[in-house]
Design an enzyme around this catalytic site. Structure first.
Site, PDB file in Angstrom:
ATOM      1  N   ASP A  89       1.675  -9.297  -6.555  1.00 24.40           N
ATOM      2  CA  ASP A  89       3.047  -8.781  -6.697  1.00 24.40           C
ATOM      3  C   ASP A  89       4.094  -9.856  -6.421  1.00 24.40           C
ATOM      4  O   ASP A  89       4.982  -9.668  -5.601  1.00 24.40           O
ATOM      5  CB  ASP A  89       3.256  -7.595  -5.738  1.00 24.40           C
ATOM      6  CG  ASP A  89       2.175  -6.549  -5.862  1.00 24.40           C
ATOM      7  OD1 ASP A  89       1.747  -5.993  -4.840  1.00 24.40           O
ATOM      8  OD2 ASP A  89       1.728  -6.311  -7.000  1.00 24.40           O
TER       9      ASP A  89
ATOM     10  N   GLU B  65       5.824   0.650 -12.936  1.00 25.29           N
ATOM     11  CA  GLU B  65       6.150   0.151 -11.591  1.00 25.29           C
ATOM     12  C   GLU B  65       6.599  -1.310 -11.647  1.00 25.29           C
ATOM     13  O   GLU B  65       6.693  -1.880 -12.722  1.00 25.29           O
ATOM     14  CB  GLU B  65       4.915   0.277 -10.689  1.00 25.29           C
ATOM     15  CG  GLU B  65       3.710  -0.464 -11.241  1.00 25.29           C
ATOM     16  CD  GLU B  65       2.403  -0.127 -10.527  1.00 25.29           C
ATOM     17  OE1 GLU B  65       1.382  -0.724 -10.899  1.00 25.29           O
ATOM     18  OE2 GLU B  65       2.416   0.722  -9.614  1.00 25.29           O
TER      19      GLU B  65
HETATM   20  C1  6LW Z   1       2.383  -2.583  -5.903  1.00 22.94           C
HETATM   21  C2  6LW Z   1       2.455  -2.051  -7.262  1.00 22.94           C
HETATM   22  C3  6LW Z   1       1.189  -2.513  -7.710  1.00 22.94           C
HETATM   23  O1  6LW Z   1       3.332  -2.164  -5.036  1.00 22.94           O
HETATM   24  O2  6LW Z   1       0.264  -2.278  -6.748  1.00 22.94           O
HETATM   25  O3  6LW Z   1       0.147  -3.943  -9.145  1.00 22.94           O
HETATM   26  C4  6LW Z   1       0.999  -2.074  -5.548  1.00 22.94           C
HETATM   27  N1  6LW Z   1       1.053  -3.177  -8.793  1.00 22.94           N
HETATM   28  O4  6LW Z   1       3.405  -2.545  -8.086  1.00 22.94           O
HETATM   29  C5  6LW Z   1       0.332  -2.810  -4.483  1.00 22.94           C
HETATM   30  O5  6LW Z   1       0.070  -4.085  -4.915  1.00 22.94           O
END
Ligand code: 6LW
Length: 537
Positions: free
Chosen positions: A42, A202
């Site tokens: 991230d 996300e």
């Molecule tokens: C992060 C989310 C994700 O907050 O996994 O890969 C979570 N994406 O964006 C934890 O890494």
């Protein structure tokens, strides 16, 4: 002799064959991906002047949110961590792969901002600093209804600041925020984009580029279906029009021969010289199968803008371990990282603890030049609450030699200390020293899943002298050995990295290698003279 003659004959009669001029070396420079190997997921990046600053999520590890700086986006120097105090980072309730999720780093008007989510304590918050090396402020908790994870800040040129994050139902939500107080200025967070239909939209970041607002997100989840998509609008509130070429980066559905997988969760940055770059996470599966044990790592790719004003990632080509670009933002020589830490001072930025450490359990001053660990009853098995006596660093290379010199005479049964490959409470390998009858022995223990925790090898270690413990890491094998001197080590056992992989152990962190001590009676300290980490690739 024969060769010379043939050539003479050939040249004598045959007209001179024009030698094709040597091919000019391909233009540009190469760099290696991942640019930050090992458990660094991230990634978020910001440029301030000629320096780039990068942060990563850290989950249950302490200190939290590692921060690095670079001038060329390729060689990253550790600056330390953003969250270094218990007051900033309460982790007692953080179970494995909980705690600190994806962070964002931004800079505005002389102040650095790092915003993230502690999913085990109160949710999203941000901290600020004038110097990225710290100290960073106490948390400013987001006050209002914008739950979710992956918070990001955007400072618009009209002075308004926007908080963008995930939310429920799935989608990207946004509020205006007062960064002096953390108070949301939008009554209810507004859904600004649902993404292109992939699961888990996300990792959002809002940018203003060329007078338009771009929203970059991830979809597909952080595994093999991961992808990066983008949309744009003339207002920060949308409506957001998706890029016709979405996903702009994904390695989903690629052959297993593609050494890089799960590309996603990205952040864009310009280098101040008119070039754009993107950092993102990806994985390097091993053994020709779908397993990876180093965790999600930080990668880099160039980005250009097409005639319609949409980003083109790496000229539309897959991301490679060896990347060639016209130029990097700067010429920088990576600092040489010493193989040996001889604990001549406070522990450096590479070292982490599990949850909030017990300060009295770890010391580099109690026995100067040594790292002294005081084991307690808290074992690596424990998945929340108190912190075990463990100090570890990321395994950053598939092939590596890890070794340490330990001075430990176990006082009681159940006292033990040594080296550990740690992935999760029930996924770890130890090579340690413990009592055996009246003496002591070196042993290898393998803990894999809920029902297997077995000593798979042991050998008597007579006397009280310090011992060398070593782990040689290969793609499909860890080999454990020990001895009284580094040049006279004997093999003791082996184990498979596969069982420490994300696909087996689950979770969001990567494999750590470190030193631990366990002493239910809190009797015998274990002292480490030095620790070697030698990457071999
Ligand atoms: C992060 C989310 C994700 O907050 O996994 O890969 C979570 N994406 O964006 C934890 O890494």
């Amino acid at each position: 002799m024969i060769v010379a003659l043939v050539v003479a004959l050939a040249t004598a009669s045959a007209p001179a064959i024009a030698q094709a001029p040597a091919a000019a070396p391909p233009a540009g420079v190469t760099y290696r991906n991942p640019v930050l190997p090992g458990f660094y997921p991230d990634p978020s990046v910001v440029r301030v002047g000629e320096w780039f600053y990068l942060v990563n999520s850290s989950f249950e590890m302490f200190p939290g949110v590692p921060i690095h700086r670079s001038r060329d986006l390729v060689s990253w120097e550790p600056l330390g961590h953003v969250l270094t105090r218990d007051s900033q980072l309460p982790l007692a309730t953080a179970e494995p792969s909980r705690g600190i999720f994806a962070p964002t780093i931004r800079y505005h008007a002389g102040t650095y901002y790092m915003i993230t989510t502690n999913v085990s304590h109160r949710g999203s918050f941000f901290v600020t600093a004038k110097d990225p090396a710290g100290p960073w402020s106490e948390p400013i908790w987001i006050a209002g209804h914008q739950g979710g994870i992956d918070p990001s800040l955007f400072f618009d040129d009209d002075g308004k600041v926007y908080l963008t994050s995930t939310g429920s139902p799935p989608g990207i939500y946004q509020s205006q925020i007062d960064v002096a107080t953390g108070k949301l200025l939008t009554p209810r967070p507004r859904l600004v984009w649902k993404g292109t239909g992939g699961r888990y939209p996300e990792g959002p970041h809002l940018y203003k580029i060329g007078g338009r607002y771009y929203l970059l997100i991830s979809e597909g989840g952080t595994e093999y279906g991961h992808m990066i998509t983008v949309a744009r609008a003339s207002s920060p509130w949308g409506p957001f029009e998706p890029c016709p070429r979405n996903p702009i980066l994904t390695h989903r559905d690629t052959e297993m021969s593609q050494p890089i997988q799960a590309t996603g969760h990205a952040d864009l940055v310009d280098d101040g010289k008119g070039n754009w770059w993107m950092v993102f996470l990806a994985i390097r599966p091993q053994g020709g199968h779908y397993w990876h044990h180093l965790g999600r790592e930080t990668f880099l790719t160039p980005v250009r803008w097409d005639a319609q004003g949409w980003p083109v990632v790496n000229e539309g080509k897959p991301i490679r371990p060896d990347m060639r670009v016209a130029a990097l933002p700067a010429r920088a020589t990576p600092a040489a990282v010493p193989v040996r830490d001889d604990f001549g001072g406070p522990l450096g930025p590479a070292w982490n603890f599990l949850r909030n450490p017990v300060r009295a359990s770890t010391s580099t001053s109690e026995r100067p030049g040594w790292l002294t660990l005081h084991g307690t009853a808290v074992s690596l098995e424990q998945d929340k609450g108190a912190s075990p006596t463990f100090v570890g660093r990321r395994q950053q290379h598939v092939r590596a030699r890890i070794a340490a010199r330990i001075d430990f005479v176990p006082a009681r049964d159940n006292d033990e200390a040594g080296l550990v490959l740690y992935r999760a409470p029930r996924h770890r390998y130890e090579i340690g020293v413990r009592r055996s009858g009246a003496g002591r022995e070196v042993f290898v223990r393998q803990t894999v899943g809920a029902h297997i925790s077995t000593v798979t090898a042991s050998a008597p270690a007579p006397g009280k002298d310090p011992l060398i413990l070593q782990i040689d890491a290969e793609a499909a094998r860890y080999t454990f050995s020990w001895g009284t001197s580094p040049d006279r080590l004997q093999k003791l056992g082996a184990a498979e990295p596969r069982f420490l992989s994300s696909e087996v152990a689950a979770g969001f962190i990567g494999t750590y290698v470190g030193m631990y001590a366990l002493s239910p009676g809190g009797a015998a300290p274990a002292a480490f003279d030095w620790f070697d980490y030698e990457g071999r690739e």
